[in-house]
Write a protein that holds these residues in place. Structure first.
Motif, PDB file in Angstrom:
ATOM      1  N   LEU A   1       0.848  -1.187   0.000  1.00 42.38           N
ATOM      2  CA  LEU A   1       0.000   0.000   0.000  1.00 42.38           C
ATOM      3  C   LEU A   1       0.885   1.240   0.000  1.00 42.38           C
ATOM      4  CD1 LEU A   1      -2.872   1.218   0.231  1.00 42.38           C
ATOM      5  CD2 LEU A   1      -2.602   1.112   2.724  1.00 42.38           C
ATOM      6  N   SER A   2       0.734   2.078  -1.018  1.00 41.05           N
ATOM      7  CA  SER A   2       1.537   3.298  -1.131  1.00 41.05           C
ATOM      8  C   SER A   2       0.930   4.405  -0.288  1.00 41.05           C
ATOM      9  CB  SER A   2       1.616   3.727  -2.603  1.00 41.05           C
ATOM     10  OG  SER A   2       2.145   5.028  -2.716  1.00 41.05           O
ATOM     11  N   SER A   3       1.695   4.931   0.637  1.00 33.54           N
ATOM     12  CA  SER A   3       1.197   6.024   1.480  1.00 33.54           C
ATOM     13  C   SER A   3       0.899   7.264   0.638  1.00 33.54           C
ATOM     14  CB  SER A   3       2.209   6.355   2.577  1.00 33.54           C
ATOM     15  OG  SER A   3       3.469   6.701   2.021  1.00 33.54           O
ATOM     16  N   LYS A   4       1.736   7.539  -0.354  1.00 29.68           N
ATOM     17  CA  LYS A   4       1.548   8.715  -1.200  1.00 29.68           C
ATOM     18  C   LYS A   4       0.278   8.584  -2.037  1.00 29.68           C
ATOM     19  CE  LYS A   4       3.838  11.464  -4.799  1.00 29.68           C
ATOM     20  NZ  LYS A   4       5.074  11.609  -5.634  1.00 29.68           N
ATOM     21  N   ARG A   5       0.097   7.430  -2.667  1.00 29.90           N
ATOM     22  CA  ARG A   5      -1.083   7.238  -3.512  1.00 29.90           C
ATOM     23  C   ARG A   5      -2.361   7.160  -2.685  1.00 29.90           C
ATOM     24  NH1 ARG A   5       0.281   3.256  -8.608  1.00 29.90           N
ATOM     25  NH2 ARG A   5       2.193   4.298  -9.314  1.00 29.90           N
ATOM     26  N   TRP A   6      -2.255   6.586  -1.494  1.00 28.71           N
ATOM     27  CA  TRP A   6      -3.423   6.503  -0.601  1.00 28.71           C
ATOM     28  C   TRP A   6      -3.874   7.904  -0.195  1.00 28.71           C
ATOM     29  CZ3 TRP A   6      -4.230   7.187   4.855  1.00 28.71           C
ATOM     30  CH2 TRP A   6      -5.359   6.529   5.368  1.00 28.71           C
ATOM     31  N   LYS A   7      -2.904   8.735   0.103  1.00 27.92           N
ATOM     32  CA  LYS A   7      -3.211  10.120   0.464  1.00 27.92           C
ATOM     33  C   LYS A   7      -3.783  10.886  -0.728  1.00 27.92           C
ATOM     34  CE  LYS A   7      -0.963  14.134   2.588  1.00 27.92           C
ATOM     35  NZ  LYS A   7       0.333  14.702   3.021  1.00 27.92           N
ATOM     36  N   GLN A   8      -3.224  10.644  -1.910  1.00 33.93           N
ATOM     37  CA  GLN A   8      -3.737  11.298  -3.123  1.00 33.93           C
ATOM     38  C   GLN A   8      -5.165  10.872  -3.432  1.00 33.93           C
ATOM     39  OE1 GLN A   8      -0.714  10.155  -5.942  1.00 33.93           O
ATOM     40  NE2 GLN A   8       0.499  12.013  -5.619  1.00 33.93           N
ATOM     41  N   GLU A   9      -5.478   9.614  -3.152  1.00 38.74           N
ATOM     42  CA  GLU A   9      -6.839   9.111  -3.388  1.00 38.74           C
ATOM     43  C   GLU A   9      -7.843   9.844  -2.510  1.00 38.74           C
ATOM     44  OE1 GLU A   9      -9.829   6.467  -4.952  1.00 38.74           O
ATOM     45  OE2 GLU A   9      -7.788   6.975  -5.605  1.00 38.74           O
ATOM     46  N   ILE A  10      -7.501  10.030  -1.234  1.00 38.65           N
ATOM     47  CA  ILE A  10      -8.383  10.763  -0.322  1.00 38.65           C
ATOM     48  C   ILE A  10      -8.498  12.220  -0.751  1.00 38.65           C
ATOM     49  CG2 ILE A  10      -8.698  11.520   2.070  1.00 38.65           C
ATOM     50  CD1 ILE A  10      -7.184   8.975   2.903  1.00 38.65           C
ATOM     51  N   GLU A  11      -7.372  12.799  -1.156  1.00 40.11           N
ATOM     52  CA  GLU A  11      -7.361  14.199  -1.592  1.00 40.11           C
ATOM     53  C   GLU A  11      -8.248  14.405  -2.807  1.00 40.11           C
ATOM     54  OE1 GLU A  11      -4.139  17.621  -3.020  1.00 40.11           O
ATOM     55  OE2 GLU A  11      -3.456  15.666  -2.296  1.00 40.11           O
ATOM     56  N   SER A  12      -8.243  13.464  -3.745  1.00 39.34           N
ATOM     57  CA  SER A  12      -9.067  13.595  -4.953  1.00 39.34           C
ATOM     58  C   SER A  12     -10.548  13.573  -4.618  1.00 39.34           C
ATOM     59  CB  SER A  12      -8.737  12.473  -5.936  1.00 39.34           C
ATOM     60  OG  SER A  12      -9.107  11.207  -5.423  1.00 39.34           O
ATOM     61  N   ILE A  13     -10.925  12.826  -3.577  1.00 42.66           N
ATOM     62  CA  ILE A  13     -12.332  12.782  -3.158  1.00 42.66           C
ATOM     63  C   ILE A  13     -12.737  14.106  -2.525  1.00 42.66           C
ATOM     64  CG2 ILE A  13     -13.965  11.644  -1.614  1.00 42.66           C
ATOM     65  CD1 ILE A  13     -12.276   9.095  -1.917  1.00 42.66           C
ATOM     66  N   VAL A  14     -11.875  14.620  -1.643  1.00 44.25           N
ATOM     67  CA  VAL A  14     -12.184  15.862  -0.933  1.00 44.25           C
ATOM     68  C   VAL A  14     -12.205  17.047  -1.893  1.00 44.25           C
ATOM     69  CG1 VAL A  14     -11.423  17.433   0.883  1.00 44.25           C
ATOM     70  CG2 VAL A  14     -11.219  14.961   1.199  1.00 44.25           C
ATOM     71  N   LYS A  15     -11.316  17.036  -2.905  1.00 42.38           N
ATOM     72  CA  LYS A  15     -11.188  18.161  -3.828  1.00 42.38           C
ATOM     73  C   LYS A  15     -12.452  18.416  -4.637  1.00 42.38           C
ATOM     74  CE  LYS A  15      -6.327  19.062  -4.814  1.00 42.38           C
ATOM     75  NZ  LYS A  15      -5.254  18.984  -5.838  1.00 42.38           N
ATOM     76  N   ASN A  16     -13.350  17.452  -4.664  1.00 42.75           N
ATOM     77  CA  ASN A  16     -14.600  17.654  -5.396  1.00 42.75           C
ATOM     78  C   ASN A  16     -15.449  18.753  -4.776  1.00 42.75           C
ATOM     79  OD1 ASN A  16     -14.026  15.614  -7.258  1.00 42.75           O
ATOM     80  ND2 ASN A  16     -14.911  14.024  -5.958  1.00 42.75           N
ATOM     81  N   THR A  17     -15.233  19.007  -3.472  1.00 42.80           N
ATOM     82  CA  THR A  17     -16.041  20.016  -2.783  1.00 42.80           C
ATOM     83  C   THR A  17     -15.211  21.100  -2.110  1.00 42.80           C
ATOM     84  OG1 THR A  17     -16.073  18.587  -0.819  1.00 42.80           O
ATOM     85  CG2 THR A  17     -17.930  18.399  -2.350  1.00 42.80           C
ATOM     86  N   ASP A  18     -13.940  20.810  -1.766  1.00 45.40           N
ATOM     87  CA  ASP A  18     -13.139  21.775  -1.012  1.00 45.40           C
ATOM     88  C   ASP A  18     -11.708  21.823  -1.536  1.00 45.40           C
ATOM     89  OD1 ASP A  18     -14.926  22.572   1.420  1.00 45.40           O
ATOM     90  OD2 ASP A  18     -15.067  20.384   1.331  1.00 45.40           O
TER      91      ASP A  18
END
Length: 244
Positions: A119-136
């Motif tokens: 599990l890539s920590s960087k990609r995992w964080k980017q995945e969460i960021e992409s979800i949040v970026k839809n609204t904030d």
């Protein structure tokens, strides 16, 4: 001291509200407030952020193969002589049998040179960021991602079994005046966290996870008496003045 205790009780209650909200939506998660705001050790002028840690409990972090649980997202904790201190890799384990995964199941996993999937920590964080970026709009700082002003929000994974690093620290503190025996026993069973942050000098800096014993640190801070708290705040103020 009354103000300190009231502040601590307030933030402990604040931890319950998002957790209950997530449970109502079917999410098994834990939420924690850490840092000086929740400890009651901040003062006017320090401009302390609110530290918030979110932990999804659908994953099982294994230290040994006996820890495997069927039907869950299982990861084997990996650390060897090439891994920097306090840094770990999470090797993907199959959900149907206690064997290492060999297939890349999604974009948040990568393959080591040896063929192991982790599990890539960087990609995992980017995945969460992409979800949040839809609204904030998201602001990154170390392992934290924040979309709330003056908040540091960290998404972490939880380790429920004691790690050798924590047991070694506990053994070194035995027979000392502080911490007390009761605190050391509580620290032995307290869960730790892995936050998405790799060592900048490591080969696997984008895949590493950093050990974060926040709950143990909070127990240590909560054990301070008022004199120790004043001394701690004075040291922080002095550091702020020097930096400025």
């Amino acid at each position: 001291m009354d103000t300190v205790m009231q502040r601590r009780r307030t933030y402990l209650l604040m931890e319950c509200m998002p957790k209950l909200g997530l449970l109502m939506h079917g999410y098994n998660s834990d939420c924690f407030h850490f840092g000086s705001q929740s400890e009651g050790t901040t003062t006017p002028g320090l401009q302390s952020d609110i530290d918030f840690l979110f932990c999804n409990n659908n994953g099982n972090i294994m230290r040994e193969w006996e820890d495997w649980q069927g039907g869950m997202f299982n990861y084997l904790l990996f650390h060897d002589e090439t891994t920097p201190p306090q840094q770990f890799l999470l090797l993907k384990v199959r959900p149907d049998t206690p064997e290492l995964e060999v297939c890349l199941v999604d974009d948040v996993h990568v393959r080591k040179d040896s063929g192991q999937v982790m599990l890539s920590s960087k990609r995992w964080k980017q995945e969460i960021e992409s979800i949040v970026k839809n609204t904030d709009e998201v602001t990154n700082s170390g392992p934290s991602m924040s979309w709330v002003t003056n908040w540091d929000i960290v998404h972490a994974v939880q380790i429920r079994k004691p790690l050798p690093e924590i047991l070694h620290w506990r053994d070194r503190c035995r027979d000392k005046h502080w911490p007390p025996v009761q605190l050391l026993e509580a620290a032995r069973i307290a869960p730790c966290f892995l936050v998405p942050a790799g060592n900048p000098d490591s080969v696997y800096k984008s895949e590493e996870w950093r050990l974060s014993p926040n709950l143990i640190e909070r127990m240590l801070m909560f054990s301070f008496n008022i004199r120790q708290i004043k001394c701690y705040i004075g040291l922080k103020l002095n550091e702020t003045i020097i930096v400025c």
